[in-house]
Write a protein that holds these residues in place. Structure first.
Motif, short mmCIF file in Angstrom:
data_model
loop_
_atom_site.label_atom_id
_atom_site.label_comp_id
_atom_site.label_asym_id
_atom_site.label_seq_id
_atom_site.Cartn_x
_atom_site.Cartn_y
_atom_site.Cartn_z
N ASP A 166 0.81 -1.23 0.00
CA ASP A 166 0.00 0.00 0.00
C ASP A 166 0.84 1.28 0.00
N ARG A 167 2.15 1.15 0.22
CA ARG A 167 2.98 2.36 0.34
C ARG A 167 3.88 2.61 -0.87
N VAL A 168 3.88 1.70 -1.81
CA VAL A 168 4.75 1.88 -2.98
C VAL A 168 4.25 3.06 -3.81
N ILE A 169 5.17 3.93 -4.20
CA ILE A 169 4.80 5.10 -4.98
C ILE A 169 4.75 4.75 -6.47
N GLU A 170 4.11 5.60 -7.24
CA GLU A 170 4.01 5.40 -8.69
C GLU A 170 5.41 5.25 -9.30
N GLY A 171 5.58 4.18 -10.06
CA GLY A 171 6.88 3.89 -10.66
C GLY A 171 7.82 3.11 -9.76
N GLY A 172 7.44 2.96 -8.49
CA GLY A 172 8.23 2.15 -7.58
C GLY A 172 7.88 0.68 -7.71
#
Length: 325
Positions: A166-172
């Motif tokens: 739930d914490r991964v950012i866009e592109g991560g």
């Protein structure tokens, strides 16, 4: 010092991706700084232990070919912030810290207090590495940064905890070996347009992130069911299983999974071995189960490839020098 340069050449010749930054890091970060065990196996592309619990569970630093493979798929750049779940003796953290440089940061999380203490001692002079103990892999650490860019899970987990996904950012993205203890798939999951997009990078065999799950003990009903399912799939792929055998073993898997969750494993809980429900189910399925027992033994004791071993070249080159993976 043993020939790390020769090992890296063999890995590259064996088809292991090796960027300049990975090669430089592995040349300069010495495995001997992260374990007190004998490191000779590392130089023939084998894992090396860095700690053992009182209960007999062993934590290892992965074989060099797997270390290089993980680093390759992490797509690391200078200045990256990276989270590592699973200590691996601190060796992988040191490699990543070397690659991301002084403007990057590495956070190592592990549910084992002993593993955390080990890594802290080994990384005392690495200012861009932070090491923290997890209550559990499934429980988010307190006061932990909200956004995650690069996450590497270095041991087996059944599924991704929500506090990571739930914490991964866009592109991560997240790189993790997902599946039961018997075998996993190395999965790379990148957040694209708000959705985690999975890429299956192939089968792997990692020990659990939580060292307590790696302690020797009887196999549970679910673990046995996982192993039988893997045996069925492998035998299907090889054309070694008949329809009646498949159906019987699938029924066995269903029956094992329907056993009570609180059922103690065989040999525990004051249940006579011959009366244990798992044993009874296995005996009922004996005509199909025992014929494929050699395959099941192979699953339990896999013969893993070692492209960095010193004899790899001799075994995989033809007379004209063409490499055969």
């Amino acid at each position: 010092m043993t020939d790390i340069a020769g090992l890296l050449r063999r890995l590259e010749k064996g088809g292991i991706p090796m960027t300049a930054s990975i090669r430089e890091a592995m040349l300069n970060v010495e495995i001997e700084d992260f374990t007190d065990y004998e490191t000779e196996p590392f130089y023939v592309d084998r894992p090396v232990p860095f700690m053992e619990t009182d209960a007999g569970a062993v934590k290892t630093i992965s074989a060099p070919h797997m270390v290089a493979t993980l680093l390759h798929h992490m797509e690391l750049n200078s200045g990256d912030d990276v989270v590592i779940v699973g200590a691996k003796g601190g060796y992988i953290a040191a490699l990543i810290a070397t690659i991301v440089g002084e403007h990057g940061f590495v956070r190592v999380l592990d549910p084992s207090q002993d593993a955390v203490l080990h890594v802290r001692q080994r990384l005392t002079h690495w200012p861009t590495v932070e090491v923290r103990e997890l209550e559990s892999v499934d429980v988010a650490p307190v006061a932990f940064p909200g956004d995650l860019h690069r996450v590497l899970v270095t041991g087996q987990i059944n599924s991704l905890p929500h506090w990571i996904s739930d914490r991964v950012i866009e592109g991560g993205f997240i790189l993790a070996p997902l599946g039961p203890k018997s075998s996993q798939q190395l999965m790379k999951m990148e957040l694209q347009d708000g959705e985690l997009m999975p890429t299956d990078l192939g089968p792997v065999a990692f020990g659990p992130v939580d060292v307590r799950r790696g302690e020797p003990g009887p196999m549970s009903a679910d673990e046995l069911a996982d192993m039988i399912e893997l045996t069925i799939q492998t035998c299907e792929d090889l054309g070694l299983i008949e329809d009646d055998e498949r159906h019987a073993m699938q029924d066995l898997v269903v029956n094992l999974r329907n056993l009570p969750d609180d059922l103690p494993p065989p040999g525990e809980g004051m249940i006579p071995m011959e009366e244990h429900p798992m044993i009874q189910l296995m005996w009922e399925a004996a005509p199909s189960f025992f014929r494929l027992w050699p395959m099941l033994q192979t699953m339990l004791h896999p013969n893993l490839a070692q492209p960095g071993a010193e004899d790899w070249d001799d075994e995989n080159e033809s007379d004209d020098g063409e490499f055969k993976p």
